[in-house]
Design an enzyme around this catalytic site. Sequence first.
Site, PDB file in Angstrom:
ATOM      1  N   GLU A 131      -2.758   1.881   5.557  1.00 47.08           N
ATOM      2  CA  GLU A 131      -3.181   0.469   5.551  1.00 47.08           C
ATOM      3  C   GLU A 131      -1.985  -0.448   5.824  1.00 47.08           C
ATOM      4  O   GLU A 131      -2.091  -1.419   6.573  1.00 47.08           O
ATOM      5  CB  GLU A 131      -3.807   0.156   4.173  1.00 47.08           C
ATOM      6  CG  GLU A 131      -4.232  -1.275   3.946  1.00 47.08           C
ATOM      7  CD  GLU A 131      -5.551  -1.629   4.610  1.00 47.08           C
ATOM      8  OE1 GLU A 131      -5.791  -1.152   5.740  1.00 47.08           O
ATOM      9  OE2 GLU A 131      -6.315  -2.396   4.012  1.00 47.08           O
ATOM     10  N   THR A 184      -5.651  -9.261  10.231  1.00 47.94           N
ATOM     11  CA  THR A 184      -5.272  -9.447   8.820  1.00 47.94           C
ATOM     12  C   THR A 184      -3.855 -10.015   8.707  1.00 47.94           C
ATOM     13  O   THR A 184      -3.599 -10.909   7.893  1.00 47.94           O
ATOM     14  CB  THR A 184      -5.385  -8.113   8.062  1.00 47.94           C
ATOM     15  OG1 THR A 184      -6.754  -7.723   8.090  1.00 47.94           O
ATOM     16  CG2 THR A 184      -4.943  -8.238   6.616  1.00 47.94           C
TER      17      THR A 184
HETATM   18  N1  HSE Z   1      -6.751  -8.644   0.334  1.00 46.75           N
HETATM   19  C1  HSE Z   1      -6.527  -8.508   1.750  1.00 46.75           C
HETATM   20  C2  HSE Z   1      -6.419  -9.889   2.368  1.00 46.75           C
HETATM   21  C3  HSE Z   1      -7.665  -7.755   2.355  1.00 46.75           C
HETATM   22  O1  HSE Z   1      -7.265 -10.727   2.053  1.00 46.75           O
HETATM   23  O2  HSE Z   1      -5.509 -10.129   3.156  1.00 46.75           O
HETATM   24  C4  HSE Z   1      -7.543  -7.548   3.840  1.00 46.75           C
HETATM   25  O3  HSE Z   1      -8.761  -7.041   4.347  1.00 46.75           O
END
Ligand code: HSE
Length: 315
Positions: A131, A184
């Site tokens: 990830e 992201t």
């Molecule tokens: N917690 C992470 C974010 C999840 O919101 O950046 C990414 O899918």
Amino acid sequence: MSQSIKVFAPATVANVTCGFDILGFAVHQPGDELLLEIRDQPGLEIKDIQGDQGLLPRDPQKNTVSVAIAHLLDHLKLDCGFNLYLQKKMPLGSGLGSSAASAVAGVFGANLLLGKPLETLELLPFAMQGEALACGSAHADNVAPALLGGFVLIRSYQPLDVVKIPSPSELYAAVLHPQIDIATKDARSILKKQVPMKSAIQQWGNVAGLVTGLITENYPLIGRSMEDVVVEPVRSMLIPGFQEVKRAALDAGALGCGISGSGPSMFALSVGQEVAQSVGEAMTSALQKVDIGSDLFVSAVNQNGPLILSQDAAP
Ligand code: HSE
């Protein structure tokens, strides 16, 4: 012992409004399928990837699945290898935990082919490495629910402390994927680095309320607690029609609605499949009004996590 295995790992909704980087849950669909073949000679070879429009790296040093497996093999000090065939059955850059599903499929399948040297929970740090490669950050709120199933709380990252939270069996999610991409990395880079005390108080009140609501099956409390005063105000600006879709979900009877992970997907929680379906349809229509197509997934919380689809499967 099996020579090959085909596994499924599910999509996940991370953050769940108020729980940025610390809360997530798994759904039944969509998800990724991965066929792994074990071999004596060392090395990881990506034989095939389907469903990614050619976007994912085929170089095993740059691919989420192979990097996660490589970390697992290093830890176990094993020098066998694997051939990988990945079927992406979910959109990339969608906020549905696509890279997490791939990384989880990798470590879950590899561990089984190796005779299960590690317990499922022990696979988490290796999936997080995959990830981290994809998102630039080793957050666990997609990976942990994809691996363990259900609702998961990341109580602490250092040391890693992950807790499964019971949730009502009648709780259903409508997950809407608008057909636009948000990386992201980008959605993380726009976040403010500091949170005013007033917002922090509101946010941790909501996190505690949401967790309590899930455990005690208190639906009104779940609904009241699904409020994000830290991340949503910033990220929602990246999602066209966000306010309209959220309004439509709440008007159709959802308990609450927010951004799924880093977006652009949005999710709403409802009581019962029928309500969740109508909520999802209302969200879809609201997005159509701003001329954006979408895919809708309606699912109960997936309590299982990854699944074995077949063993000694042919490619
Ligand atoms: N917690 C992470 C974010 C999840 O919101 O950046 C990414 O899918």
